[in-house]
Scaffold this motif. Sequence first.
Motif, PDB file in Angstrom:
ATOM      1  N   GLU A  88     -21.848 -48.379   5.226  1.00 63.41           N
ATOM      2  CA  GLU A  88     -20.978 -47.444   4.257  1.00 63.41           C
ATOM      3  C   GLU A  88     -20.628 -46.332   4.994  1.00 63.41           C
ATOM      4  OE1 GLU A  88     -18.551 -45.494   2.118  1.00 63.41           O
ATOM      5  OE2 GLU A  88     -18.989 -47.822   1.430  1.00 63.41           O
ATOM      6  N   PRO A  89     -19.423 -46.007   5.553  1.00 61.47           N
ATOM      7  CA  PRO A  89     -19.263 -44.653   6.231  1.00 61.47           C
ATOM      8  C   PRO A  89     -19.590 -43.658   5.415  1.00 61.47           C
ATOM      9  CG  PRO A  89     -17.340 -46.461   6.533  1.00 61.47           C
ATOM     10  CD  PRO A  89     -18.414 -47.106   5.376  1.00 61.47           C
ATOM     11  N   LEU A  90     -19.333 -43.347   4.210  1.00 60.19           N
ATOM     12  CA  LEU A  90     -19.603 -42.493   3.348  1.00 60.19           C
ATOM     13  C   LEU A  90     -21.126 -42.102   3.279  1.00 60.19           C
ATOM     14  CD1 LEU A  90     -16.837 -42.388   0.623  1.00 60.19           C
ATOM     15  CD2 LEU A  90     -16.783 -41.539   2.978  1.00 60.19           C
ATOM     16  N   ALA A  91     -22.019 -43.097   3.685  1.00 58.88           N
ATOM     17  CA  ALA A  91     -23.259 -42.776   3.759  1.00 58.88           C
ATOM     18  C   ALA A  91     -23.783 -41.880   4.628  1.00 58.88           C
ATOM     19  CB  ALA A  91     -24.229 -44.194   3.668  1.00 58.88           C
ATOM     20  N   ASN A  92     -22.795 -41.434   5.648  1.00 62.94           N
ATOM     21  CA  ASN A  92     -23.058 -40.665   6.706  1.00 62.94           C
ATOM     22  C   ASN A  92     -22.526 -39.122   6.331  1.00 62.94           C
ATOM     23  OD1 ASN A  92     -23.370 -38.922   9.003  1.00 62.94           O
ATOM     24  ND2 ASN A  92     -22.946 -40.630  10.487  1.00 62.94           N
ATOM     25  N   PRO A  93     -23.481 -38.366   5.976  1.00 64.67           N
ATOM     26  CA  PRO A  93     -22.897 -37.029   5.346  1.00 64.67           C
ATOM     27  C   PRO A  93     -21.824 -36.242   6.333  1.00 64.67           C
ATOM     28  CG  PRO A  93     -25.170 -36.933   5.879  1.00 64.67           C
ATOM     29  CD  PRO A  93     -24.843 -38.112   6.146  1.00 64.67           C
ATOM     30  N   LYS A  94     -21.928 -36.697   7.525  1.00 66.76           N
ATOM     31  CA  LYS A  94     -21.185 -36.072   8.428  1.00 66.76           C
ATOM     32  C   LYS A  94     -19.772 -36.586   8.731  1.00 66.76           C
ATOM     33  CE  LYS A  94     -25.187 -34.298  11.098  1.00 66.76           C
ATOM     34  NZ  LYS A  94     -25.965 -34.038  12.360  1.00 66.76           N
ATOM     35  N   ILE A  95     -19.237 -37.588   7.972  1.00 67.33           N
ATOM     36  CA  ILE A  95     -18.187 -38.374   8.374  1.00 67.33           C
ATOM     37  C   ILE A  95     -16.986 -37.221   8.199  1.00 67.33           C
ATOM     38  CG2 ILE A  95     -18.132 -39.096   5.800  1.00 67.33           C
ATOM     39  CD1 ILE A  95     -16.876 -40.990   8.956  1.00 67.33           C
ATOM     40  N   PRO A  96     -16.947 -36.447   7.191  1.00 64.84           N
ATOM     41  CA  PRO A  96     -15.806 -35.417   7.254  1.00 64.84           C
ATOM     42  C   PRO A  96     -15.625 -34.510   8.422  1.00 64.84           C
ATOM     43  CG  PRO A  96     -16.720 -35.431   5.119  1.00 64.84           C
ATOM     44  CD  PRO A  96     -17.847 -36.038   6.176  1.00 64.84           C
ATOM     45  N   SER A  97     -16.724 -34.181   8.952  1.00 67.17           N
ATOM     46  CA  SER A  97     -16.674 -33.456  10.333  1.00 67.17           C
ATOM     47  C   SER A  97     -16.467 -34.178  11.494  1.00 67.17           C
ATOM     48  CB  SER A  97     -18.185 -32.861  10.608  1.00 67.17           C
ATOM     49  OG  SER A  97     -19.272 -33.717  10.798  1.00 67.17           O
ATOM     50  N   MET A  98     -16.689 -35.660  11.415  1.00 71.24           N
ATOM     51  CA  MET A  98     -16.437 -36.588  12.436  1.00 71.24           C
ATOM     52  C   MET A  98     -14.776 -36.777  12.466  1.00 71.24           C
ATOM     53  SD  MET A  98     -19.490 -39.370  11.889  1.00 71.24           S
ATOM     54  CE  MET A  98     -19.371 -40.158  13.220  1.00 71.24           C
ATOM     55  N   ILE A  99     -14.276 -36.937  11.328  1.00 65.74           N
ATOM     56  CA  ILE A  99     -12.877 -36.964  11.082  1.00 65.74           C
ATOM     57  C   ILE A  99     -12.124 -35.731  11.718  1.00 65.74           C
ATOM     58  CG2 ILE A  99     -11.129 -37.143   9.628  1.00 65.74           C
ATOM     59  CD1 ILE A  99     -12.753 -38.796   7.604  1.00 65.74           C
ATOM     60  N   HIS A 100     -12.552 -34.569  11.096  1.00 62.00           N
ATOM     61  CA  HIS A 100     -12.029 -33.148  11.593  1.00 62.00           C
ATOM     62  C   HIS A 100     -11.938 -33.038  13.177  1.00 62.00           C
ATOM     63  CE1 HIS A 100     -10.902 -29.043  11.854  1.00 62.00           C
ATOM     64  NE2 HIS A 100     -12.046 -28.692  12.480  1.00 62.00           N
TER      65      HIS A 100
END
Length: 340
Positions: A88-100
């Motif tokens: 589940e991609p959102l399980a990684n709390p760093k997903i927003p920073s990865m997108i950024h």
Amino acid sequence: MKAKVEGGYDHNRQKLADIVPLDAPFTVFIASTQICNFRCFYCTHSHKGEDNIHLHAVHMEDATFEAVVNQLQKFPKVGRILFTGLGEPLANPKIPSMIHRLKQVGVTDRIEIVTNASLLTHEMTDRLLDAGLTYLRVSLQGLSSEKYQEVAGVFLDFNKLVDNIRYFYEKKDDCKLYVKIMDACLESPEDEQIFYKIFGDISDQVYVEHIVKAQPQMLDQYSKNVTSERTFFNEPAEPRRICPFLFYTLQIDADGNVFPCPPLGFPESFSLGHVHSTTLHDIWFGEKLYDLQMLHLNGRRSQHPVCGNCQNYLCFTPEEDNLDLSADEIRKRLEARGHV
């Protein structure tokens, strides 16, 4: 109903046979994590630990992701980056920073996520949109809390889930929202209309997808009722000699192994390389992928220990992706380009 009832794929496809070999993969799948909070009956996570299931349940490390970002910059822009995989991609709390980070370096104009949306809080929505997400694909597992318990093995407040999806829709601006559900997760034909009623005005696209054999390593576990006669999008599945995924995709798992096609959980022996020991550019133009493409073009896919047992290509068989009738021409172009 505001939403379009259509499958969540690019309906304005180029004819793949006319443009391969490509200078860059069109789609790069990245597994931000291989940890999932669901155990859906049709997914590898429900059978994790069995001998044929190769799944390392970890988040992608920062150094691995940074290697991916740096290497993607060696290509012309890729068509899209899709955060998905057996997790589940959102399980990684760093997903927003990865997108950024991806948005910051400009390696693509399309950054997408496939999610079960159970972790799509209002705060997560704000962070994803601020980071530059362009497309959110929400995969539902039922239309009630009870159905989620049956399908995914978890308790989920369904009303809260709907509220969180509504919040995303209201905040999303130019980001697109696709909400879909598997036909096997519906109780009755009437449920399809209930699905459209709930989500038809809080999404851009809605669709009832067909359950398919999307994970080759689970073929022994699939029910006999799961056939390969129709695609994800409930269209007739057409047998093909050549798998098109090898010619336009790369999949990077959470450990940094690079595979030639979307499914995850394959043995590492099927990997084309690792981002810490080679580069995505060298993998894309490399001998291992070249040899695998040639195997398919020469009509010997069945001889491959992985490809020969895989039916994933049947999950999506648009006419534009049919390479069978152009094998000789594509082989000549590939030979002329060569490999590193």
